[in-house]
Design a protein around this motif. Structure first.
Motif, PDB file in Angstrom:
ATOM      1  N   VAL A  42       0.841  -1.204   0.000  1.00  0.00           N
ATOM      2  CA  VAL A  42       0.000   0.000   0.000  1.00  0.00           C
ATOM      3  C   VAL A  42       0.875   1.253   0.000  1.00  0.00           C
ATOM      4  O   VAL A  42       0.662   2.183  -0.791  1.00  0.00           O
ATOM      5  CB  VAL A  42      -0.971  -0.003   1.201  1.00  0.00           C
ATOM      6  N   MET A  43       1.873   1.269   0.855  1.00  0.00           N
ATOM      7  CA  MET A  43       2.776   2.420   0.912  1.00  0.00           C
ATOM      8  C   MET A  43       3.500   2.628  -0.413  1.00  0.00           C
ATOM      9  O   MET A  43       3.666   3.759  -0.873  1.00  0.00           O
ATOM     10  CB  MET A  43       3.790   2.244   2.043  1.00  0.00           C
ATOM     11  N   LYS A  56       1.330   4.266  -3.084  1.00  0.00           N
ATOM     12  CA  LYS A  56       1.173   5.692  -2.817  1.00  0.00           C
ATOM     13  C   LYS A  56       2.412   6.510  -3.171  1.00  0.00           C
ATOM     14  O   LYS A  56       2.313   7.707  -3.396  1.00  0.00           O
ATOM     15  CB  LYS A  56       0.812   5.900  -1.337  1.00  0.00           C
ATOM     16  N   LYS A  57       3.571   5.874  -3.221  1.00  0.00           N
ATOM     17  CA  LYS A  57       4.831   6.570  -3.492  1.00  0.00           C
ATOM     18  C   LYS A  57       5.415   6.245  -4.863  1.00  0.00           C
ATOM     19  O   LYS A  57       6.554   6.603  -5.151  1.00  0.00           O
ATOM     20  CB  LYS A  57       5.861   6.220  -2.415  1.00  0.00           C
ATOM     21  N   PRO A  93      -3.893  10.917  -6.904  1.00  0.00           N
ATOM     22  CA  PRO A  93      -4.714  10.723  -5.705  1.00  0.00           C
ATOM     23  C   PRO A  93      -5.395   9.356  -5.776  1.00  0.00           C
ATOM     24  O   PRO A  93      -6.413   9.191  -6.437  1.00  0.00           O
ATOM     25  CB  PRO A  93      -5.739  11.860  -5.800  1.00  0.00           C
ATOM     26  N   LEU A  94      -4.798   8.370  -5.161  1.00  0.00           N
ATOM     27  CA  LEU A  94      -5.342   7.017  -5.214  1.00  0.00           C
ATOM     28  C   LEU A  94      -6.576   6.927  -4.331  1.00  0.00           C
ATOM     29  O   LEU A  94      -6.602   7.446  -3.218  1.00  0.00           O
ATOM     30  CB  LEU A  94      -4.280   6.007  -4.782  1.00  0.00           C
ATOM     31  N   ILE A 147      -6.631   0.876  -2.623  1.00  0.00           N
ATOM     32  CA  ILE A 147      -5.504  -0.038  -2.818  1.00  0.00           C
ATOM     33  C   ILE A 147      -5.816  -1.293  -2.009  1.00  0.00           C
ATOM     34  O   ILE A 147      -6.133  -1.200  -0.825  1.00  0.00           O
ATOM     35  CB  ILE A 147      -4.168   0.554  -2.315  1.00  0.00           C
ATOM     36  N   VAL A 187      -5.467  -1.378  -7.618  1.00  0.00           N
ATOM     37  CA  VAL A 187      -5.342   0.047  -7.310  1.00  0.00           C
ATOM     38  C   VAL A 187      -6.382   0.807  -8.125  1.00  0.00           C
ATOM     39  O   VAL A 187      -6.591   0.517  -9.302  1.00  0.00           O
ATOM     40  CB  VAL A 187      -3.918   0.565  -7.628  1.00  0.00           C
ATOM     41  N   THR A 214      -8.260   4.852  -8.961  1.00  0.00           N
ATOM     42  CA  THR A 214      -8.244   6.308  -8.877  1.00  0.00           C
ATOM     43  C   THR A 214      -9.324   6.851  -9.785  1.00  0.00           C
ATOM     44  O   THR A 214      -9.884   6.133 -10.615  1.00  0.00           O
ATOM     45  CB  THR A 214      -6.875   6.908  -9.283  1.00  0.00           C
ATOM     46  N   GLU A 269       1.296   1.889 -10.402  1.00  0.00           N
ATOM     47  CA  GLU A 269       1.034   1.800  -8.967  1.00  0.00           C
ATOM     48  C   GLU A 269       0.702   0.373  -8.560  1.00  0.00           C
ATOM     49  O   GLU A 269       1.170  -0.108  -7.522  1.00  0.00           O
ATOM     50  CB  GLU A 269      -0.088   2.769  -8.580  1.00  0.00           C
TER      51      GLU A 269
END
Length: 160
Positions: A64-65, A68-69, A81-82, A85, A103, A105, A114
């Motif tokens: 998940v992290m 986001k990165k 902007p997800l 996840i 994922v 969005t 992602e």
């Protein structure tokens, strides 16, 4: 589908694609990977007997992290902007752990990178947490299974 590569400018140098004129659409991507390991390693993961802790819980958070990165580590990815996840694990047999990342969005560009990043980092986290007992683990193949939304339309592995 166009054969033109959009990540290059007129000087043939890499660029981040301008998506400012694209429509906002609901987008989703699903990626898959697997890890082959010794049966005793997979048993210890399944039973929660790995000294470093709950392998799947840590791998899920790491995935998940990572999603986001993604824009921080893949140079031409847009920050997105997800909106969702999810990482899922399946014990496929006595030596195979399968991983799937979904994922979502609502935006101007897709979330394929992602999803691929999420499943890859989740797999790497499993390896990291278990390498003391099994350095011969093999990760992969890793692939995109599904992509929906956007100008290029939907993709489903095996149908395109």
């Amino acid at each position: 589908m166009s054969d033109q590569l959009t990540h290059f400018n007129e000087q043939n140098r890499a660029r981040m694609v301008d998506v400012s004129e694209k429509d906002i659409t609901k987008r989703e991507a699903v990626a898959h990977s697997k890890i082959i390991m010794k049966p005793e390693t997979l048993t210890r993961i399944r039973e929660g007997r790995v000294e470093k802790g709950d392998v799947l819980a840590v791998a899920q958070v790491a995935g998940v992290m990572a999603a986001k990165k993604t824009w921080d580590i893949i140079p031409m990815c847009h920050p997105l902007p997800l909106t969702g996840i999810d990482i899922r694990f399946t014990f496929a047999d006595d030596v195979t752990l399968e991983l799937e990342a979904a994922v979502k969005t609502t935006g101007k560009t897709g979330v394929e990178m992602e999803a691929l990043t999420a499943v890859s980092v989740a797999a790497l986290t499993v390896y990291d947490m278990c390498k003391a007992m099994d350095k011969e683990m093999v990760i992969g193949p890793t692939s995109l299974l599904l992509k929906t939304g956007g100008k290029s339309g939907d993709f489903r592995r095996g149908e395109n």
